[in-house]
Design a protein around this motif. Structure first.
Motif, PDB file in Angstrom:
ATOM      1  N   SER A  50     -39.241  56.342 -15.865  1.00 25.94           N
ATOM      2  CA  SER A  50     -38.909  57.091 -17.086  1.00 25.94           C
ATOM      3  C   SER A  50     -38.912  58.594 -16.776  1.00 25.94           C
ATOM      4  O   SER A  50     -38.152  59.344 -17.381  1.00 25.94           O
ATOM      5  CB  SER A  50     -39.894  56.763 -18.203  1.00 25.94           C
ATOM      6  OG  SER A  50     -41.197  57.035 -17.765  1.00 25.94           O
ATOM      7  N   CYS A  51     -39.728  59.031 -15.844  1.00 25.50           N
ATOM      8  CA  CYS A  51     -39.743  60.450 -15.440  1.00 25.50           C
ATOM      9  C   CYS A  51     -38.938  60.691 -14.165  1.00 25.50           C
ATOM     10  O   CYS A  51     -38.222  61.689 -14.066  1.00 25.50           O
ATOM     11  CB  CYS A  51     -41.168  60.926 -15.198  1.00 25.50           C
ATOM     12  SG  CYS A  51     -42.234  60.803 -16.628  1.00 25.50           S
ATOM     13  N   HIS A  52     -39.077  59.775 -13.192  1.00 26.61           N
ATOM     14  CA  HIS A  52     -38.424  59.985 -11.889  1.00 26.61           C
ATOM     15  C   HIS A  52     -37.005  59.414 -11.882  1.00 26.61           C
ATOM     16  O   HIS A  52     -36.702  58.468 -11.155  1.00 26.61           O
ATOM     17  CB  HIS A  52     -39.252  59.341 -10.768  1.00 26.61           C
ATOM     18  CG  HIS A  52     -40.501  60.098 -10.470  1.00 26.61           C
ATOM     19  ND1 HIS A  52     -40.534  61.177  -9.619  1.00 26.61           N
ATOM     20  CD2 HIS A  52     -41.769  59.953 -10.927  1.00 26.61           C
ATOM     21  CE1 HIS A  52     -41.772  61.654  -9.567  1.00 26.61           C
ATOM     22  NE2 HIS A  52     -42.536  60.930 -10.347  1.00 26.61           N
ATOM     23  N   PRO A  59     -39.615  66.096 -10.458  1.00 24.59           N
ATOM     24  CA  PRO A  59     -38.717  66.820  -9.556  1.00 24.59           C
ATOM     25  C   PRO A  59     -37.843  65.932  -8.674  1.00 24.59           C
ATOM     26  O   PRO A  59     -36.859  66.417  -8.139  1.00 24.59           O
ATOM     27  CB  PRO A  59     -39.666  67.667  -8.714  1.00 24.59           C
ATOM     28  CG  PRO A  59     -41.001  67.038  -8.855  1.00 24.59           C
ATOM     29  CD  PRO A  59     -41.024  66.360 -10.166  1.00 24.59           C
ATOM     30  N   VAL A  79     -50.076  57.591  -5.135  1.00 24.74           N
ATOM     31  CA  VAL A  79     -50.617  56.380  -5.760  1.00 24.74           C
ATOM     32  C   VAL A  79     -52.066  56.161  -5.331  1.00 24.74           C
ATOM     33  O   VAL A  79     -52.940  55.865  -6.139  1.00 24.74           O
ATOM     34  CB  VAL A  79     -49.736  55.161  -5.399  1.00 24.74           C
ATOM     35  CG1 VAL A  79     -50.397  53.853  -5.808  1.00 24.74           C
ATOM     36  CG2 VAL A  79     -48.359  55.291  -6.045  1.00 24.74           C
ATOM     37  N   PRO A  85     -49.081  57.378 -11.630  1.00 25.01           N
ATOM     38  CA  PRO A  85     -48.505  58.156 -12.716  1.00 25.01           C
ATOM     39  C   PRO A  85     -49.544  59.160 -13.234  1.00 25.01           C
ATOM     40  O   PRO A  85     -50.736  58.925 -13.067  1.00 25.01           O
ATOM     41  CB  PRO A  85     -48.204  57.111 -13.804  1.00 25.01           C
ATOM     42  CG  PRO A  85     -48.298  55.787 -13.139  1.00 25.01           C
ATOM     43  CD  PRO A  85     -49.203  55.951 -11.981  1.00 25.01           C
ATOM     44  N   LEU A 102     -51.420  52.902 -13.323  1.00 24.32           N
ATOM     45  CA  LEU A 102     -51.230  51.607 -12.686  1.00 24.32           C
ATOM     46  C   LEU A 102     -52.526  50.820 -12.877  1.00 24.32           C
ATOM     47  O   LEU A 102     -53.610  51.385 -12.778  1.00 24.32           O
ATOM     48  CB  LEU A 102     -50.959  51.780 -11.189  1.00 24.32           C
ATOM     49  CG  LEU A 102     -49.711  52.559 -10.805  1.00 24.32           C
ATOM     50  CD1 LEU A 102     -49.616  52.679  -9.281  1.00 24.32           C
ATOM     51  CD2 LEU A 102     -48.446  51.889 -11.338  1.00 24.32           C
ATOM     52  N   HIS A 187     -42.912  70.421 -18.628  1.00 32.08           N
ATOM     53  CA  HIS A 187     -43.853  69.575 -17.898  1.00 32.08           C
ATOM     54  C   HIS A 187     -44.598  68.718 -18.910  1.00 32.08           C
ATOM     55  O   HIS A 187     -44.602  67.507 -18.841  1.00 32.08           O
ATOM     56  CB  HIS A 187     -44.786  70.474 -17.110  1.00 32.08           C
ATOM     57  CG  HIS A 187     -45.668  69.744 -16.181  1.00 32.08           C
ATOM     58  ND1 HIS A 187     -46.865  69.231 -16.572  1.00 32.08           N
ATOM     59  CD2 HIS A 187     -45.529  69.428 -14.880  1.00 32.08           C
ATOM     60  CE1 HIS A 187     -47.431  68.623 -15.536  1.00 32.08           C
ATOM     61  NE2 HIS A 187     -46.632  68.731 -14.506  1.00 32.08           N
ATOM     62  N   PHE A 233     -45.795  61.034 -22.999  1.00 33.19           N
ATOM     63  CA  PHE A 233     -45.390  59.637 -22.873  1.00 33.19           C
ATOM     64  C   PHE A 233     -44.614  59.156 -24.100  1.00 33.19           C
ATOM     65  O   PHE A 233     -43.417  59.244 -24.135  1.00 33.19           O
ATOM     66  CB  PHE A 233     -46.577  58.749 -22.527  1.00 33.19           C
ATOM     67  CG  PHE A 233     -47.127  59.078 -21.171  1.00 33.19           C
ATOM     68  CD1 PHE A 233     -46.393  58.810 -20.040  1.00 33.19           C
ATOM     69  CD2 PHE A 233     -48.338  59.712 -21.027  1.00 33.19           C
ATOM     70  CE1 PHE A 233     -46.861  59.138 -18.776  1.00 33.19           C
ATOM     71  CE2 PHE A 233     -48.825  60.044 -19.769  1.00 33.19           C
ATOM     72  CZ  PHE A 233     -48.080  59.752 -18.647  1.00 33.19           C
ATOM     73  N   TRP A 365     -52.008  68.573 -16.075  1.00 38.73           N
ATOM     74  CA  TRP A 365     -51.823  67.339 -16.855  1.00 38.73           C
ATOM     75  C   TRP A 365     -52.977  67.193 -17.832  1.00 38.73           C
ATOM     76  O   TRP A 365     -54.012  66.636 -17.502  1.00 38.73           O
ATOM     77  CB  TRP A 365     -51.779  66.101 -15.944  1.00 38.73           C
ATOM     78  CG  TRP A 365     -50.529  65.968 -15.134  1.00 38.73           C
ATOM     79  CD1 TRP A 365     -50.444  66.048 -13.774  1.00 38.73           C
ATOM     80  CD2 TRP A 365     -49.201  65.698 -15.595  1.00 38.73           C
ATOM     81  NE1 TRP A 365     -49.156  65.870 -13.367  1.00 38.73           N
ATOM     82  CE2 TRP A 365     -48.363  65.652 -14.473  1.00 38.73           C
ATOM     83  CE3 TRP A 365     -48.629  65.506 -16.856  1.00 38.73           C
ATOM     84  CZ2 TRP A 365     -46.989  65.413 -14.556  1.00 38.73           C
ATOM     85  CZ3 TRP A 365     -47.274  65.278 -16.937  1.00 38.73           C
ATOM     86  CH2 TRP A 365     -46.470  65.233 -15.810  1.00 38.73           C
TER      87      TRP A 365
HETATM   88  C1  HEC Z   1     -44.806  61.250 -17.161  1.00 37.91           C
HETATM   89  C2  HEC Z   1     -43.862  61.438 -16.112  1.00 37.91           C
HETATM   90  C3  HEC Z   1     -44.140  60.829 -14.738  1.00 37.91           C
HETATM   91  C4  HEC Z   1     -44.417  59.524 -14.431  1.00 37.91           C
HETATM   92  C5  HEC Z   1     -44.520  58.342 -15.367  1.00 37.91           C
HETATM   93  C6  HEC Z   1     -44.564  59.486 -12.982  1.00 37.91           C
HETATM   94  N1  HEC Z   1     -44.392  60.735 -12.452  1.00 37.91           N
HETATM   95 FE1  HEC Z   1     -44.504  61.244 -10.483  1.00 37.91          FE
HETATM   96  N2  HEC Z   1     -44.243  63.201 -10.988  1.00 37.91           N
HETATM   97  C7  HEC Z   1     -44.029  63.699 -12.255  1.00 37.91           C
HETATM   98  C8  HEC Z   1     -43.963  65.160 -12.200  1.00 37.91           C
HETATM   99  C9  HEC Z   1     -43.718  66.093 -13.380  1.00 37.91           C
HETATM  100  C10 HEC Z   1     -44.179  65.528 -10.858  1.00 37.91           C
HETATM  101  C11 HEC Z   1     -44.255  66.943 -10.257  1.00 37.91           C
HETATM  102  C12 HEC Z   1     -45.661  67.251  -9.815  1.00 37.91           C
HETATM  103  C13 HEC Z   1     -46.633  67.376 -10.975  1.00 37.91           C
HETATM  104  O1  HEC Z   1     -46.285  67.991 -11.969  1.00 37.91           O
HETATM  105  O2  HEC Z   1     -47.773  66.835 -10.879  1.00 37.91           O
HETATM  106  C14 HEC Z   1     -44.325  64.267 -10.118  1.00 37.91           C
HETATM  107  C15 HEC Z   1     -44.547  64.202  -8.753  1.00 37.91           C
HETATM  108  C16 HEC Z   1     -44.564  63.023  -8.014  1.00 37.91           C
HETATM  109  C17 HEC Z   1     -44.632  62.984  -6.558  1.00 37.91           C
HETATM  110  C18 HEC Z   1     -44.641  64.164  -5.601  1.00 37.91           C
HETATM  111  C19 HEC Z   1     -45.814  65.063  -5.763  1.00 37.91           C
HETATM  112  C20 HEC Z   1     -47.137  64.397  -5.551  1.00 37.91           C
HETATM  113  O3  HEC Z   1     -47.987  64.574  -6.421  1.00 37.91           O
HETATM  114  O4  HEC Z   1     -47.298  63.699  -4.539  1.00 37.91           O
HETATM  115  C21 HEC Z   1     -44.650  61.661  -6.219  1.00 37.91           C
HETATM  116  C22 HEC Z   1     -44.715  61.080  -4.819  1.00 37.91           C
HETATM  117  C23 HEC Z   1     -44.605  60.883  -7.456  1.00 37.91           C
HETATM  118  N3  HEC Z   1     -44.553  61.766  -8.519  1.00 37.91           N
HETATM  119  C24 HEC Z   1     -44.635  59.511  -7.537  1.00 37.91           C
HETATM  120  C25 HEC Z   1     -44.716  58.780  -8.720  1.00 37.91           C
HETATM  121  C26 HEC Z   1     -44.899  57.351  -8.788  1.00 37.91           C
HETATM  122  C27 HEC Z   1     -44.942  56.439  -7.575  1.00 37.91           C
HETATM  123  C28 HEC Z   1     -44.985  57.024 -10.110  1.00 37.91           C
HETATM  124  C29 HEC Z   1     -45.239  55.669 -10.698  1.00 37.91           C
HETATM  125  C30 HEC Z   1     -46.266  54.856 -10.083  1.00 37.91           C
HETATM  126  C31 HEC Z   1     -44.843  58.251 -10.868  1.00 37.91           C
HETATM  127  N4  HEC Z   1     -44.702  59.295 -10.004  1.00 37.91           N
HETATM  128  C32 HEC Z   1     -44.860  58.337 -12.263  1.00 37.91           C
HETATM  129  C33 HEC Z   1     -43.887  62.955 -13.405  1.00 37.91           C
HETATM  130  C34 HEC Z   1     -44.138  61.595 -13.504  1.00 37.91           C
END
Ligand code: HEC
Length: 429
Positions: A50-52, A59, A79, A85, A102, A187, A233, A365
């Protein structure tokens, strides 16, 4: 001598400096034979995509095998450390409504799949990414002017905007959602109400800055009537309960802008959607817990100290005249040097019940975590907040690309804070 005995006795019964008790999370069992198409894609569709995805607020896109495979080392780390997340509460602490984290098993699946070589498996149709729920709002409050964020520090801009409600009679807010003007640069955001007596002070802050709104990285403590909730969310619904908003009160929208992966900041007009009614519902109040002496120099954090800890317990029931509360949601507030923290109920018999535990604090966050079912706070129970700070070089703000040097900190908008917020309803029976 006699005094010493009395003091000792008093401190052993009253627990004068109570600390939080941190719980440990379950690591789960490793798994084998997992593939992207069968096991991982459906899981990431539910918890990550939903975000990625294109147009999401993260990003980078993580929607296909090729994308995730190329980034599997960073994905594993995000993870493993439970950074993603972005759901900071430790699962061992309390049960929340719609937790985005998770589960123990899902986390193990992701780690095992990567550790086993991230196999693609037999190609299958891409899984559906669940649609966001829709709030049946009847009021839309929009930022009065467009604002273009400026990367103030850490490529972020935290800005507050005062919104007029136009309410001519008391309304109860029973649901809320946020509609970002530019999705991939919001954000997250938080929405608060302020009482009419605090409006002038905030209008002055707004007027001091040439641009719309004012910079508010330290939050709004001291002016908050209630915290309506956060954005990132799902829309929030308070089912049968509501935040009372009187005519003359204002809504403050706190936008946490973060530079998108490409293209720089754009002009933003964000709206807050509310579901309101004039018929009274059980009013929701915000209880806050912090040591009043922290506000007057009582929270010194030495420069370069890797760990400085403060805790405090207080009985909102006692302050409100032996009241009993049902607690519905919890939130913790520290700034950038926060390391770890939590909020507990300290029961009259000395036992602790965990409401929120954040093992790896990330200032970027913050949100309200709603309990799966309400938790009763009796008049002699106390709320306990515990915050640990890391004031070494790695946790300092980066301003204009320059990391700031550690310095002695204390309580302050541009220094540190430690506050537990709990939303509650008064039990009257
Ligand atoms: C609510 C929105 C959201 C969800 C849901 C989410 N992410 Fe992210 N993710 C972000 C944002 C925004 C960033 C940029 C870094 C930050 O703001 O913390 C990010 C950064 C990352 C990064 C790179 C930076 C880091 O912290 O390592 C990874 C890898 C990543 N996400 C993996 C995942 C995975 C795998 C899941 C699901 C298991 C997930 N994200 C779920 C919003 C989300």
């Amino acid at each position: 001598m006699r005094w010493a005995v009395v003091l000792l006795l008093a401190s052993s019964c009253l627990d004068l400096n109570p600390r939080g008790e941190f719980c440990g999370d379950d690591e789960g069992e490793a798994r084998t034979g997992l593939t992207w198409h069968t096991d991982i894609a459906p899981l990431m569709a539910r918890k990550c995509m939903s975000c990625h995805r294109a147009g999401g607020n993260a990003p980078m896109e993580l929607t296909t095998f090729t994308q995730v495979d190329a980034l599997k080392t960073v994905v594993r780390d995000a993870v493993e450390t439970r950074r993603m997340p972005p759901w900071p509460p430790a699962p061992c602490c309390a049960e929340y409504e719609n937790p985005a984290a998770l589960t123990t098993e899902e986390r193990r699946l992701m780690l095992s799949w990567i550790d086993d070589g991230a196999s693609e498996g037999t190609v299958a149709a891409a899984p559906m990414v669940p649609e966001r729920a829709v709030l049946d709002a009847n009021v839309t409050l929009t930022m009065p002017e467009a604002y273009t964020p400026v990367a103030t520090f850490n490529a972020e801009d935290t800005r507050c905007f005062l919104l007029e409600t136009g309410f001519t009679e008391t309304q109860y807010v029973t649901g809320i959602d946020i509609k970002p003007g530019v999705r991939d640069q919001m954000h997250h955001s938080l929405v608060l109400t302020v009482a009419s007596s605090d409006v002038k002070k905030l209008q002055d802050l707004d007027a001091e800055s040439a641009e719309p709104g004012w910079s508010c990285p330290g939050g709004l403590l001291g002016s908050i009537k209630s915290g309506l909730g956060g954005s990132f969310f799902e829309p929030q619904r308070f089912e049968g309960k509501g935040f009372r908003v009187d005519p003359g009160d204002r809504v403050v929208l706190t936008m946490h802008y973060s530079l998108p992966a490409s293209g720089g900041f754009k002009s933003d007009v964000t709206s807050v959607e509310l579901k309101t009614q004039t018929e009274a519902v059980t009013p929701i109040v915000t209880l806050s817990v912090y040591n009043p002496s922290w506000l007057v120099g009582g929270m010194p954090i030495p420069e370069n100290a890797p760990s400085t800890r403060f805790s405090w317990a207080d009985a909102p029931g006692r302050l409100a005249g032996a009241a009993t509360f049902d607690l519905h949601a919890v939130n913790l507030h520290m700034h950038e040097r926060g390391k770890k923290g939590g909020v507990w109920i300290l029961r009259e018999d000395g036992t602790r019940e965990c409401l929120l535990q954040i093992n790896a604090w990330d200032h970027a966050w913050q949100g309200d975590y709603r309990f799966a079912s309400s938790i009763r706070l009796k008049p002699r129970d106390r709320l306990l907040v515990d915050c640990e700070f890391d004031n070494t070089a790695s946790k300092q703000r980066v301003i204009g690309g320059v990391p700031q040097s550690p310095r002695w900190l204390n309580w302050g908008e541009d220094q540190e804070m430690c506050v537990g917020f709990v939303t509650a309803t008064l039990v009257t029976e």
